[in-house]
Design a protein around this motif. Structure first.
Motif, PDB file in Angstrom:
ATOM      1  N   SER A 124     -18.313 -12.816 -42.931  1.00  0.00           N
ATOM      2  CA  SER A 124     -17.264 -13.842 -42.963  1.00  0.00           C
ATOM      3  C   SER A 124     -16.811 -14.084 -44.393  1.00  0.00           C
ATOM      4  O   SER A 124     -15.614 -14.258 -44.661  1.00  0.00           O
ATOM      5  CB  SER A 124     -17.788 -15.162 -42.374  1.00  0.00           C
ATOM      6  OG  SER A 124     -18.068 -14.973 -41.015  1.00  0.00           O
ATOM      7  N   ALA A 128     -13.193 -13.471 -45.913  1.00  0.00           N
ATOM      8  CA  ALA A 128     -12.496 -14.594 -46.558  1.00  0.00           C
ATOM      9  C   ALA A 128     -12.015 -14.194 -47.949  1.00  0.00           C
ATOM     10  O   ALA A 128     -10.919 -14.568 -48.375  1.00  0.00           O
ATOM     11  CB  ALA A 128     -13.424 -15.799 -46.638  1.00  0.00           C
ATOM     12  N   GLY A 131      -8.825 -12.641 -47.776  1.00  0.00           N
ATOM     13  CA  GLY A 131      -7.809 -13.445 -47.094  1.00  0.00           C
ATOM     14  C   GLY A 131      -7.758 -13.237 -45.600  1.00  0.00           C
ATOM     15  O   GLY A 131      -6.720 -13.470 -44.984  1.00  0.00           O
ATOM     16  N   ALA A 133     -10.109 -14.693 -43.356  1.00  0.00           N
ATOM     17  CA  ALA A 133     -11.036 -15.623 -42.686  1.00  0.00           C
ATOM     18  C   ALA A 133     -10.492 -15.955 -41.305  1.00  0.00           C
ATOM     19  O   ALA A 133      -9.304 -16.238 -41.153  1.00  0.00           O
ATOM     20  CB  ALA A 133     -11.185 -16.883 -43.514  1.00  0.00           C
ATOM     21  N   GLY A 134     -11.340 -15.899 -40.309  1.00  0.00           N
ATOM     22  CA  GLY A 134     -10.921 -16.223 -38.944  1.00  0.00           C
ATOM     23  C   GLY A 134     -10.509 -15.013 -38.129  1.00  0.00           C
ATOM     24  O   GLY A 134     -10.227 -15.117 -36.942  1.00  0.00           O
ATOM     25  N   PHE A 135     -10.461 -13.838 -38.760  1.00  0.00           N
ATOM     26  CA  PHE A 135     -10.048 -12.623 -38.036  1.00  0.00           C
ATOM     27  C   PHE A 135     -11.245 -11.756 -37.648  1.00  0.00           C
ATOM     28  O   PHE A 135     -11.078 -10.581 -37.344  1.00  0.00           O
ATOM     29  CB  PHE A 135      -9.070 -11.805 -38.891  1.00  0.00           C
ATOM     30  CG  PHE A 135      -7.694 -12.419 -38.976  1.00  0.00           C
ATOM     31  CD1 PHE A 135      -6.732 -12.133 -38.038  1.00  0.00           C
ATOM     32  CD2 PHE A 135      -7.383 -13.316 -39.978  1.00  0.00           C
ATOM     33  CE1 PHE A 135      -5.470 -12.711 -38.097  1.00  0.00           C
ATOM     34  CE2 PHE A 135      -6.131 -13.899 -40.056  1.00  0.00           C
ATOM     35  CZ  PHE A 135      -5.171 -13.605 -39.114  1.00  0.00           C
ATOM     36  N   GLU A 136     -12.425 -12.334 -37.667  1.00  0.00           N
ATOM     37  CA  GLU A 136     -13.643 -11.567 -37.409  1.00  0.00           C
ATOM     38  C   GLU A 136     -13.597 -10.810 -36.087  1.00  0.00           C
ATOM     39  O   GLU A 136     -14.084  -9.684 -35.991  1.00  0.00           O
ATOM     40  CB  GLU A 136     -14.870 -12.498 -37.405  1.00  0.00           C
ATOM     41  CG  GLU A 136     -15.342 -12.935 -38.774  1.00  0.00           C
ATOM     42  CD  GLU A 136     -14.590 -14.128 -39.323  1.00  0.00           C
ATOM     43  OE1 GLU A 136     -13.559 -14.504 -38.728  1.00  0.00           O
ATOM     44  OE2 GLU A 136     -15.006 -14.684 -40.345  1.00  0.00           O
TER      45      GLU A 136
END
Lengths: 249, 379
Positions: A124, A128, A131, A133-136
């Protein structure tokens, strides 16, 4: 081998059969340096990169990592040297059947003894940093080309490699994202002492991150030592200045 | 908290200078190549009256493992409203943490690692299947339109592409069709001989093999071979063209990919599969002849005459019609799945698999329908 230069390219000739792409390439990259290999389209930049990362045996010459001959060591040592390299391919080269998190976690799971929870956190964090973060849980096919490229950098950085080899990091990215990546490359060098080789023809990026460089000339099929591109702009070889000024000099 | 006496190992201690503050002291080596503690234990200790977290560091080395550890702590504190003071962390650590936090995390609804039950997944698969039916019909309609355009001269077939496909799907498939057909003919002859010998009617092996191979099995085996060999290749090739945006390029130029890519493939298979069916029947009969003359003592001319008397023109017609329909089914399935392909290597593999499954399903369905139809027509 302590004290040896991390990368030394010695009299390298790259060829496809009889066709010589580049010959007599020699340069050294010092520890913690950002070294740029530049040149126009089709000059052999990517072929040189393939020789640097072990995908294409050079026709002549060799590459030394910390004094060890990359192309003439036994297979075990060759593999060990490969693991010291982090490679970002031009299009990201993300494994399409794995999510971004799984892509970045794979080398961590293979080569470290960290707990899965800490691996997840490192993944993560790396995403991040680029840029994402949240697309794992996204698959590469669900992302744009620029995002895949950034994810490729996150995977290349997964093991905090001593040497990072990056193919065209800024091409196809918007200016802000390209600048963010340039800053990240500078931070990696500053904080981890990573030696970074960048293959690029993006002038803005070259001028903002590069310490030393070579120019691969497609006409003569050999390299021109360039040094710092900012100085090369003022007093370098005319062919290099022609390239760096987009044909205006 | 855990501590290691080895000077090169990580060390971590916690203290509470005042009731509202927790101080974490990191020292030693915090790197990926070590067995580091999980941050959860420490985070769970940050409860009660703690409203401020501070750090002290005496690190000999650190890398992403340390950053990830800190990142967990900071995220946990943000969730609990605990203030985190990062001033005592090394400058590089602070920079990289700031870079990671610079782009806010995307919260995408419906994304997650939640695992659904079997019934849920079966339901979704069923819905997807029925959703796919209109698309299959639309694709069929487009092909029919394209054929119409070809017949009315509104489009021109690229003969070079057609002949390339014809060569690819026909002559290059001869070897595998020969091997499979020979073995099937051999099996059929043995199977028949075993039963017919009991009533002294071994000569009728010739009838069984000839009619079976020419009318049914030749077409069926050829269809299945072509589904595996050519249908999957169509799907993989068109799928790769989807990945490379080559099909989008056709569309943006106003060129129908159906006319350009699908039609030559369908015509090639509709032409070649009937011929391969005839060839398969011939090879199957040869196998029957070989077995009958060498194992079951039937004379060469006796077998030949029986075969000639058993075969009628209608058997060839049925075999050719079936071969043509199966060829069309394979081409349709391969092209459909290729054109529906996603934009990844994974999707290309799925398209190829799906093309074979769809081909075999459609061949089986059409074989059943044609068999009933020909029976009713007395053919």
């Amino acid at each position: 081998m302590e004290g040896a230069v991390p990368i030394e390219v010695r009299n390298l000739t790259m060829a496809y059969g009889e066709y010589v792409v580049q010959h007599d390439i020699s340069f050294t990259v010092n520890r913690g340096e950002i070294f740029v290999i530049m040149g126009g389209n089709g000059c052999g930049k990517s072929t040189l990169m393939r020789s640097l990362i072990g995908l294409q045996r050079p026709a002549k010459g060799t590459v030394l990592y910390d004094g060890e001959d990359f192309w003439n060591v036994d297979e075990t040592e060759h593999q060990r040297l490969k693991r010291r390299l982090g490679v970002m391919f031009q299009g990201g080269a993300m494994w399409s059947s794995l999510t971004l998190a799984e892509n970045v976690a794979l080398p961590l799971g293979e080569y470290t003894g960290l707990s899965s929870h800490l691996i997840d956190e490192i993944v993560s964090f790396k995403l991040a940093l680029v840029g994402l973060a949240g697309f794992e849980d996204f698959y590469p096919a669900e992302l744009s080309g620029g995002m895949r490229k950034r994810a490729g950098l996150a995977r290349a950085m997964a093991l905090d490699p001593d040497i990072l080899i990056i193919d065209e990091p800024s091409s196809g990215l918007d200016p802000l994202t390209a600048r963010h990546l340039d800053e990240l490359i500078l931070e990696l060098r500053q904080n981890f002492g990573t030696t970074i080789v960048v293959i690029s023809h993006e002038l803005a990026s070259i001028l903002s991150i590069c310490d030393d460089s070579v120019f691969l000339d497609a006409q003569t099929r050999t390299m021109i030592p360039t040094g710092n591109p900012k100085q090369a702009l003022q007093s370098g070889d005319p062919r290099v200045r022609h390239f760096l000024t987009r044909g205006e000099a | 908290m855990p501590t290691d006496t080895d000077a090169t190992a990580w060390r971590l201690t916690t203290s509470q200078p005042d009731p509202s503050t927790m101080e974490i002291a990191f020292s030693g080596r915090w790197c990926l190549d070590q067995q580091l503690p999980t941050p959860d234990d420490l985070a769970s200790g940050l409860s009660g009256d703690i409203s401020r977290l501070t750090f002290t560091t005496d690190l000999t080395a650190w890398d992403s493992a340390f950053l990830a550890y800190l990142s967990v702590m900071i995220k946990f504190c943000a969730g609990r409203g605990i203030e985190v003071e990062q001033e005592a962390l090394p400058e590089g650590v602070r920079h990289l943490l700031a870079m990671a936090a610079a782009v806010p995390e995307q919260k995408i609804a419906g994304r997650g690692r939640e695992h659904r039950g079997f019934l849920y997944r079966a339901g979704i698969a069923s819905v997807e299947f029925f959703r796919g039916a209109p698309e299959m019909l639309r694709f069929l309609g487009e092909i029919i339109f394209s054929f119409g355009h070809l017949l009315t001269g509104r489009i021109h077939l690229r003969w070079r592409d057609l002949w390339w496909e014809v060569e690819e799907v026909g002559p290059r498939a001869l070897l595998i069709v020969s091997v499979i057909s020979f073995l099937v003919g051999l099996i059929l002859a043995y199977l028949g001989a075993d039963q017919l010998r009991m009533v002294g009617a071994q000569i009728f092996i010739a009838d069984l093999v000839a009619i079976g191979m020419v009318r049914e099995i030749g077409a069926l085996m050829t269809g299945i071979i072509i589904a595996g060999r050519t249908g999957s290749a169509f799907a993989a090739k068109l799928g790769t063209m989807q990945v490379n945006e080559e099909i989008d390029a056709f569309k943006t130029l106003g060129i129908s990919p159906i006319d350009f890519l699908v039609l030559p493939r369908i015509i090639a298979l509709m032409l070649m599969v009937p011929l391969l069916t005839l060839y398969s029947g011939f090879v199957g009969m040869l196998a029957g002849l070989l077995i009958s003359t060498t194992i079951f003592d039937i004379g060469l001319f006796e077998y030949y005459n029986e075969t000639i008397s058993a075969l009628e023109l209608k058997h060839f017609a049925v075999g050719l019609i079936k071969g043509s329909v199966y060829g069309a089914m394979v081409a349709y399935s391969g092209c459909l799945r290729g054109m529906q392909c996603g934009r990844s290597a994974e999707a290309v593999g799925e398209a190829a698999t799906s093309a074979v499954v769809t081909s075999i399903l459609l061949i089986t369905i059409s074989a059943s329908i044609l068999t009933i139809l020909f029976y009713q027509l007395g053919i």
